[in-house]
Enzyme design. Sequence first.
Site, PDB file in Angstrom:
ATOM      1  N   ASP A 154       0.860  -1.198   0.000  1.00 37.21           N
ATOM      2  CA  ASP A 154       0.000   0.000   0.000  1.00 37.21           C
ATOM      3  C   ASP A 154       0.893   1.243   0.000  1.00 37.21           C
ATOM      4  O   ASP A 154       1.821   1.350   0.805  1.00 37.21           O
ATOM      5  CB  ASP A 154      -0.873  -0.056   1.272  1.00 37.21           C
ATOM      6  CG  ASP A 154      -1.908   1.053   1.345  1.00 37.21           C
ATOM      7  OD1 ASP A 154      -2.326   1.560   0.290  1.00 37.21           O
ATOM      8  OD2 ASP A 154      -2.319   1.382   2.481  1.00 37.21           O
ATOM      9  N   HIS A 155       0.633   2.177  -0.892  1.00 39.13           N
ATOM     10  CA  HIS A 155       1.382   3.440  -0.971  1.00 39.13           C
ATOM     11  C   HIS A 155       2.895   3.284  -1.031  1.00 39.13           C
ATOM     12  O   HIS A 155       3.621   3.962  -0.287  1.00 39.13           O
ATOM     13  CB  HIS A 155       1.042   4.367   0.208  1.00 39.13           C
ATOM     14  CG  HIS A 155      -0.349   4.890   0.169  1.00 39.13           C
ATOM     15  ND1 HIS A 155      -0.756   5.871  -0.705  1.00 39.13           N
ATOM     16  CD2 HIS A 155      -1.447   4.541   0.889  1.00 39.13           C
ATOM     17  CE1 HIS A 155      -2.051   6.108  -0.507  1.00 39.13           C
ATOM     18  NE2 HIS A 155      -2.489   5.318   0.432  1.00 39.13           N
TER      19      HIS A 155
ATOM     20  N   ALA B 255     -11.236   5.166   3.342  1.00 36.80           N
ATOM     21  CA  ALA B 255     -12.675   4.899   3.463  1.00 36.80           C
ATOM     22  C   ALA B 255     -13.174   4.779   4.901  1.00 36.80           C
ATOM     23  O   ALA B 255     -14.386   4.792   5.126  1.00 36.80           O
ATOM     24  CB  ALA B 255     -13.041   3.654   2.670  1.00 36.80           C
TER      25      ALA B 255
ATOM     26  N   HIS C 247      -9.425   5.110  -1.475  1.00 36.36           N
ATOM     27  CA  HIS C 247      -8.615   5.159  -0.245  1.00 36.36           C
ATOM     28  C   HIS C 247      -9.335   5.956   0.829  1.00 36.36           C
ATOM     29  O   HIS C 247     -10.292   6.680   0.551  1.00 36.36           O
ATOM     30  CB  HIS C 247      -7.259   5.828  -0.545  1.00 36.36           C
ATOM     31  CG  HIS C 247      -6.293   4.924  -1.236  1.00 36.36           C
ATOM     32  ND1 HIS C 247      -5.114   4.516  -0.658  1.00 36.36           N
ATOM     33  CD2 HIS C 247      -6.334   4.334  -2.444  1.00 36.36           C
ATOM     34  CE1 HIS C 247      -4.460   3.721  -1.493  1.00 36.36           C
ATOM     35  NE2 HIS C 247      -5.182   3.591  -2.596  1.00 36.36           N
TER      36      HIS C 247
ATOM     37  N   THR D 174      -7.891   2.971   9.515  1.00 38.19           N
ATOM     38  CA  THR D 174      -8.227   3.629  10.787  1.00 38.19           C
ATOM     39  C   THR D 174      -9.313   2.891  11.578  1.00 38.19           C
ATOM     40  O   THR D 174      -9.164   2.697  12.788  1.00 38.19           O
ATOM     41  CB  THR D 174      -8.663   5.090  10.509  1.00 38.19           C
ATOM     42  OG1 THR D 174      -7.569   5.759   9.878  1.00 38.19           O
ATOM     43  CG2 THR D 174      -9.026   5.816  11.795  1.00 38.19           C
TER      44      THR D 174
HETATM   45  O1  TD4 Z   1      -4.046   3.397   2.239  1.00 36.76           O
HETATM   46  N1  TD4 Z   1      -4.743   3.441   3.371  1.00 36.76           N
HETATM   47  C1  TD4 Z   1      -4.092   3.009   4.609  1.00 36.76           C
HETATM   48  C2  TD4 Z   1      -3.043   4.011   4.977  1.00 36.76           C
HETATM   49  C3  TD4 Z   1      -2.258   3.504   6.158  1.00 36.76           C
HETATM   50  C4  TD4 Z   1      -1.143   4.449   6.594  1.00 36.76           C
HETATM   51  O2  TD4 Z   1      -0.264   3.627   7.296  1.00 36.76           O
HETATM   52  P1  TD4 Z   1       1.159   4.150   7.771  1.00 36.76           P
HETATM   53  O3  TD4 Z   1       0.896   4.906   9.069  1.00 36.76           O
HETATM   54  O4  TD4 Z   1       1.926   2.884   7.987  1.00 36.76           O
HETATM   55  O5  TD4 Z   1       1.758   5.003   6.685  1.00 36.76           O
HETATM   56  C5  TD4 Z   1      -6.025   3.918   3.334  1.00 36.76           C
HETATM   57  O6  TD4 Z   1      -6.442   4.454   2.309  1.00 36.76           O
HETATM   58  C6  TD4 Z   1      -6.926   3.754   4.550  1.00 36.76           C
HETATM   59  O7  TD4 Z   1      -7.455   4.985   4.991  1.00 36.76           O
HETATM   60  P2  TD4 Z   1      -8.271   5.054   6.397  1.00 36.76           P
HETATM   61  O8  TD4 Z   1      -9.056   6.324   6.326  1.00 36.76           O
HETATM   62  O9  TD4 Z   1      -9.134   3.840   6.455  1.00 36.76           O
HETATM   63  O10 TD4 Z   1      -7.260   5.044   7.482  1.00 36.76           O
HETATM   64 ZN    ZN Z   2      -4.395   5.112   1.152  1.00 36.82          ZN
HETATM   65 CA    CA Z   3     -10.633   8.124   6.568  1.00 35.32          CA
END
Ligand code: TD4
Ligand code: ZN
Ligand code: CA
Length: 283
Positions: free
Chosen positions: A81-82, A209, A207, A232
């Site tokens: 992810d990212h 959500a 993302h 989250t």
């Molecule tokens: O891509 N994500 C999850 C992002 C997670 C960030 O994690 P780090 O602290 O390890 O960088 C989302 O799009 C989820 O978004 P949300 O609003 O559900 O948290």
């Molecule tokens: Zn994200």
């Molecule tokens: Ca959010």
Amino acid sequence: MLVTGKEILDHAHKNKYAVGAFNVVNMEMLQAVIAAAEEENAPVFIQTTEGALSYAGMGYLSKMIRYAAKNTKVPVAFHLDHGTKFETAMQCLRNGWTSVMIDGSHYPLEENIKLTRAVVDAAHACGVSVEAELGRLGGIEDNITVDEKDAMFTNPAEARQFVDETEVDYLAIAIGTAHGKYKGVPKLDHDRLDVIKKDLNMPIVLHGASGVGEDEITKAISLGINKINIDTDLRVAYTDKVREILGNDSEIFDLRKIIGPARINVQAKVQEKMRLFGASGKA
Ligand code: TD4
Ligand code: ZN
Ligand code: CA
């Protein structure tokens, strides 16, 4: 069953539902997501950020998640992810991920295309699927102007060019969500989603959500969202339970009696999301 992200999302795209993509950082989170997917008979994405990799270590996460995916009957995509660096994506290709996101959304369009194209070339040569992002996440205030919206949100014409030139498998778009908790009530730009989906006719990713209302989510799925990232809400489910247990018993120190119930709470939250997304029964 460990599968590529594309296998899961092509099915979701054809059958008009969304698959949950859940971030995990430890064994309990992973087990919670897998147990939920089995209970709901739902396909699922297990995803890790670069932050998760530096917290837990690539070896631990990759061995643990691949073990879990191979030992369950439901389809599991193992996703980065990212990813912000080309190098991280390449490490994931070597360590058994079946899907990687390269996030060049903070770069100008041409640079984002160049970075994404390089990752797509390498990943596709290894049979791994790729997600990329176009537009800025941030959230939408009630008083946001049309110009501000256009500056942040995904531009449909750019999306077309981006997909043609990168050949990415699924695209994350910005339509009003943000990472983390919201201050106000998020409202999504459904019209923009509708235009982009009709033009691209491919799996689209949402993302940020967590915290988005159920009606907004259902509408977005009906307009073509196929992968929904949730982090989250799971962190909150886990830590709420830990706080409750520690608050009720100042003597408790058996870790299993603290994070075991947290794991159950996360599983319930994941199952709730899978049902909302229409993924239940689709494995
Ligand atoms: O891509 N994500 C999850 C992002 C997670 C960030 O994690 P780090 O602290 O390890 O960088 C989302 O799009 C989820 O978004 P949300 O609003 O559900 O948290
Ligand atoms: Zn994200
Ligand atoms: Ca959010």
